[in-house]
Design an enzyme around this catalytic site. Structure first.
Site, PDB file in Angstrom:
ATOM      1  CE1 TYR A   1      27.170 -55.199  -4.387  1.00  0.00           C
ATOM      2  CE2 TYR A   1      26.221 -55.030  -2.057  1.00  0.00           C
ATOM      3  CZ  TYR A   1      26.598 -54.532  -3.090  1.00  0.00           C
ATOM      4  OH  TYR A   1      27.062 -53.392  -3.000  1.00  0.00           O
TER       5      TYR A   1
ATOM      6  CE  LYS B   1      25.303 -49.233  -4.143  1.00  0.00           C
ATOM      7  NZ  LYS B   1      26.314 -49.966  -3.073  1.00  0.00           N
TER       8      LYS B   1
HETATM    9  P1  FBP Z   1      29.975 -48.523   0.656  1.00  0.00           P
HETATM   10  O1  FBP Z   1      30.505 -47.620  -0.413  1.00  0.00           O
HETATM   11  O2  FBP Z   1      29.916 -47.926   1.987  1.00  0.00           O
HETATM   12  O3  FBP Z   1      30.492 -50.031   0.416  1.00  0.00           O
HETATM   13  O4  FBP Z   1      28.501 -48.886   0.151  1.00  0.00           O
HETATM   14  C1  FBP Z   1      28.195 -49.669  -0.755  1.00  0.00           C
HETATM   15  C2  FBP Z   1      27.033 -50.734  -0.390  1.00  0.00           C
HETATM   16  O5  FBP Z   1      26.568 -51.447  -1.448  1.00  0.00           O
HETATM   17  C3  FBP Z   1      25.908 -50.230   0.629  1.00  0.00           C
HETATM   18  O6  FBP Z   1      24.845 -49.441  -0.382  1.00  0.00           O
HETATM   19  C4  FBP Z   1      25.539 -51.360   1.184  1.00  0.00           C
HETATM   20  O7  FBP Z   1      25.071 -51.031   2.346  1.00  0.00           O
HETATM   21  C5  FBP Z   1      26.964 -51.841   1.569  1.00  0.00           C
HETATM   22  O8  FBP Z   1      27.905 -51.667   0.486  1.00  0.00           O
HETATM   23  C6  FBP Z   1      26.570 -53.480   1.328  1.00  0.00           C
HETATM   24  O9  FBP Z   1      27.951 -54.019   2.102  1.00  0.00           O
HETATM   25  P2  FBP Z   1      28.314 -55.478   2.151  1.00  0.00           P
HETATM   26  O10 FBP Z   1      29.167 -55.786   1.062  1.00  0.00           O
HETATM   27  O11 FBP Z   1      28.843 -55.644   3.597  1.00  0.00           O
HETATM   28  O12 FBP Z   1      27.009 -56.140   1.855  1.00  0.00           O
END
Ligand code: FBP
Length: 277
Positions: free
Chosen positions: A148, A179
């Site tokens: 991310y 991911k």
């Molecule tokens: P979702 O499918 O609910 O979006 O989950 C994916 C995820 O990566 C989770 O594993 C994690 O808790 C969340 O999204 C992180 O979201 P953010 O973008 O708010 O940090």
């Protein structure tokens, strides 16, 4: 075949993966949950009867729910080793909370770790992940990274070249699976998958949207380089979690057409609504 590859294969059916994400209680807080989805046993039931190929828990749920749930071992577990709340502001860093050894004790077949690419804390994050990977190699566990891009240096976290950079870094660090978010542009995802090389790309679900939109995105990503989804809210926040699980199963694991999956969901939602009248 190495133990890492054997454990990694456990998350795939026909080289495709549909993983149920449930670490949001830590990342977003209970605001994501309703009366049903707040209960980890409901999630375990959904993961097992919805034929997910994997499940993501933080250490506490792994210890207190996964280890006791009958049939849970049919759905391989990824224990998320780091985590943070969204109450903390500033440059993102998610500290390690669980060791690889603890994850193994809870029955994990893989470990997960969030990398905030571009954060001022990036160097510390990389080091922490590399230490984890070394330990995971010793136990024969594959590593999943949540890649991310985030922090004040990142103006647009879903810009094509930012996503591609993230995918490449996942490969450079030796992650088995990254991911990532999808920006809605198939050509960008194709490039992301090329940049990721032997690191497999799974796409995160994002906030809840209309079933049709979620299914279309699933179909698009599966046809443009992703090997699966790691999805949470669009399944367990749905009024019809099992219908969403079945439709995603059809698209992601069985390569069913988008039209067939959408029709399945529409028809069955109509039936369910009729029953309530
Ligand atoms: P979702 O499918 O609910 O979006 O989950 C994916 C995820 O990566 C989770 O594993 C994690 O808790 C969340 O999204 C992180 O979201 P953010 O973008 O708010 O940090």
């Amino acid at each position: 075949m190495s133990k890492i590859d054997r454990n990694l294969n456990a998350f795939f059916q026909n080289d495709r993966a549909l993983i149920l994400a449930y670490d949001q209680g830590m990342e977003h807080g209970p605001t994501d949950f309703n009366e049903q989805s707040v209960n980890p046993d409901f999630i375990l039931q959904l993961a097992t009867s919805g034929n997910f190929t994997g499940l993501i828990f933080q250490k506490g749920l792994a210890e207190k729910y996964y280890t006791n749930y009958k049939g849970a071992r049919n759905v391989p577990l990824i224990v998320k080793l780091n985590g943070k709340t969204n109450l903390v502001k500033g440059e993102p860093y998610s500290t390690q909370l669980c060791s690889v050894k603890e994850a193994v004790d809870y029955g994990a077949k893989a470990v997960g770790y969030t990398i905030y690419l571009g954060s001022e804390k990036e160097a510390k994050i990389f080091k922490e992940f590399c230490d984890i990977k070394r330990e995971a190699n010793d136990y024969g566990l594959p590593t999943f990274v949540w890649m991310y891009p985030r922090g004040k240096a990142i103006k647009n976290d879903v810009k094509g070249d930012v996503l591609a950079y993230g995918a490449r870094v996942a490969l450079e660090l030796g992650a088995d699976v990254a991911k990532m978010k999808y920006n809605g542009k198939p050509a960008d995802l194709q490039w992301v998958a090329k940049c990721a090389g032997k690191t497999k790309i799974v796409i995160a679900g994002g906030s809840k949207t209309a079933p049709e939109k979620c299914l279309k995105e699933a179909f698009d990503v599966m046809n443009n380089g992703a090997v699966g989804l790691a999805i949470g809210r669009n399944v367990w926040q749905s009024d019809y979690p099992m219908l969403m699980a079945n439709a995603l199963n059809a698209i992601v694991l069985k390569n069913v057409s988008l039209e067939a999956a959408v029709n399945y969901v529409r028809q069955n939602i109509a039936i369910e609504k009729q029953k309530k009248i």
